[in-house]
Scaffold this motif. Structure first.
Motif, mmCIF file in Angstrom:
data_model
loop_
_atom_site.group_PDB
_atom_site.id
_atom_site.type_symbol
_atom_site.label_atom_id
_atom_site.label_comp_id
_atom_site.label_asym_id
_atom_site.label_seq_id
_atom_site.Cartn_x
_atom_site.Cartn_y
_atom_site.Cartn_z
ATOM 1 N N ARG A 11 2.001 1.446 11.926
ATOM 2 C CA ARG A 11 3.409 2.163 11.884
ATOM 3 C C ARG A 11 4.252 1.327 11.829
ATOM 4 N NH1 ARG A 11 8.015 5.577 12.485
ATOM 5 N NH2 ARG A 11 7.825 7.227 12.322
ATOM 6 N N ASP A 12 4.555 -0.143 12.010
ATOM 7 C CA ASP A 12 5.816 -1.099 11.872
ATOM 8 C C ASP A 12 5.250 -0.934 10.446
ATOM 9 O OD1 ASP A 12 6.917 -0.943 13.939
ATOM 10 O OD2 ASP A 12 5.598 -1.987 15.302
ATOM 11 N N GLN A 13 4.637 -2.392 10.058
ATOM 12 C CA GLN A 13 3.791 -2.539 8.355
ATOM 13 C C GLN A 13 4.199 -1.295 7.815
ATOM 14 O OE1 GLN A 13 -0.941 -2.842 9.658
ATOM 15 N NE2 GLN A 13 -0.153 -5.276 9.280
ATOM 16 N N TRP A 14 4.077 0.435 8.247
ATOM 17 C CA TRP A 14 4.005 0.544 7.289
ATOM 18 C C TRP A 14 5.402 0.742 6.768
ATOM 19 C CZ3 TRP A 14 6.239 5.993 7.934
ATOM 20 C CH2 TRP A 14 6.206 7.239 6.791
ATOM 21 N N LEU A 15 6.193 1.136 8.185
ATOM 22 C CA LEU A 15 7.947 1.240 8.048
ATOM 23 C C LEU A 15 8.461 0.130 6.958
ATOM 24 C CD1 LEU A 15 8.907 2.536 11.314
ATOM 25 C CD2 LEU A 15 8.911 3.768 9.143
ATOM 26 N N VAL A 16 8.471 -1.415 7.157
ATOM 27 C CA VAL A 16 8.040 -2.447 6.288
ATOM 28 C C VAL A 16 8.207 -1.701 5.453
ATOM 29 C CG1 VAL A 16 8.229 -4.304 6.271
ATOM 30 C CG2 VAL A 16 7.994 -4.280 8.090
ATOM 31 N N THR A 17 7.296 -1.681 4.917
ATOM 32 C CA THR A 17 7.212 -1.273 3.539
ATOM 33 C C THR A 17 8.183 -0.480 2.465
ATOM 34 O OG1 THR A 17 4.403 -2.041 3.952
ATOM 35 C CG2 THR A 17 4.949 -0.970 1.121
ATOM 36 N N GLU A 18 7.640 0.703 3.357
ATOM 37 C CA GLU A 18 8.556 1.630 2.678
ATOM 38 C C GLU A 18 10.090 1.700 3.142
ATOM 39 O OE1 GLU A 18 7.264 4.731 2.293
ATOM 40 O OE2 GLU A 18 5.454 4.426 1.495
ATOM 41 N N MET B 41 0.917 -1.377 0.142
ATOM 42 C CA MET B 41 -0.039 -0.152 -0.184
ATOM 43 C C MET B 41 1.004 1.483 0.121
ATOM 44 S SD MET B 41 -2.809 1.481 3.386
ATOM 45 C CE MET B 41 -3.177 -0.608 3.207
ATOM 46 N N GLN B 42 0.722 2.164 -0.871
ATOM 47 C CA GLN B 42 1.466 3.549 -0.942
ATOM 48 C C GLN B 42 1.006 4.116 -0.590
ATOM 49 O OE1 GLN B 42 4.463 1.915 -2.587
ATOM 50 N NE2 GLN B 42 4.602 4.284 -2.789
ATOM 51 N N ILE B 43 1.334 4.745 0.887
ATOM 52 C CA ILE B 43 1.333 6.365 1.502
ATOM 53 C C ILE B 43 2.065 7.674 1.199
ATOM 54 C CG2 ILE B 43 1.040 6.999 3.650
ATOM 55 C CD1 ILE B 43 -1.245 4.902 3.137
ATOM 56 N N LEU C 279 -2.830 9.969 13.762
ATOM 57 C CA LEU C 279 -3.825 9.539 14.579
ATOM 58 C C LEU C 279 -2.926 7.585 14.818
ATOM 59 C CD1 LEU C 279 -5.842 8.475 11.244
ATOM 60 C CD2 LEU C 279 -6.538 9.531 12.898
ATOM 61 N N TRP C 280 -1.670 7.198 14.619
ATOM 62 C CA TRP C 280 -0.873 6.438 15.357
ATOM 63 C C TRP C 280 -0.437 6.897 16.595
ATOM 64 C CZ3 TRP C 280 2.234 5.853 10.237
ATOM 65 C CH2 TRP C 280 2.111 4.903 9.259
ATOM 66 N N SER C 281 -0.411 7.967 16.582
ATOM 67 C CA SER C 281 -0.180 8.775 18.183
ATOM 68 C C SER C 281 -1.032 8.341 19.480
ATOM 69 C CB SER C 281 0.484 10.099 17.569
ATOM 70 O OG SER C 281 -0.768 11.141 17.875
ATOM 71 N N GLY C 282 -2.271 8.559 18.901
ATOM 72 C CA GLY C 282 -3.323 8.260 19.992
ATOM 73 C C GLY C 282 -4.790 8.293 18.529
#
Length: 122
Positions: free
Chosen positions: A70-77, A1-3, A14-17
């Motif tokens: 956030r971890d899923q996004w970091l792995v992808t990015e 998924m591209q963000i 959103l990740w912060s709360g």
């Protein structure tokens, strides 16, 4: 998924709360961005279509929460960046930063410790 970069800023809020309203996101980003509520809603709708967030109706407003961690996004990015710039290899990435003075003494110590831990674990 591209963000996109703009979407990732919304995701960081959103990740912060969560959950948060669009207005909450605007307020959280106000120091960094001068985005209007309509801009935030557009970004949130893009993230909804991508499946990165969910929206729960709360009266006349929506509360947004991340589905993508956030971890899923970091792995992808990070994987995409390493693949694109260094052929999928980490060593040339680290060498690049080392050759351009981007690694501090603390970074080097952390890398040595990490390599030792990874080597001992195999």
């Amino acid at each position: 998924m591209q963000i996109s970069d703009a979407e990732s800023q919304v995701m960081e809020v959103l990740w912060s709360g969560s959950p948060r309203t669009a207005e909450d996101v605007v307020a959280a980003l106000s120091d960094q961005q001068a985005w209007q509520v309509a801009t935030i809603k557009t970004l949130l709708n893009r993230l909804l279509r991508k499946g990165a967030v969910r929206a729960d109706k709360d009266g006349r407003r929506f509360l947004y929460s991340p589905l993508l961690t956030r971890d899923q996004w970091l792995v992808t990015e990070s994987g995409s960046m390493v693949q694109r710039l260094f052929g999928g290899r980490i060593a040339p990435l680290v060498a690049h930063f080392g050759q351009h003075g981007k690694l501090s003494a603390d970074d080097l110590e952390d890398l040595k410790r990490l390599v030792k831990e990874l080597s001992d674990g195999k």
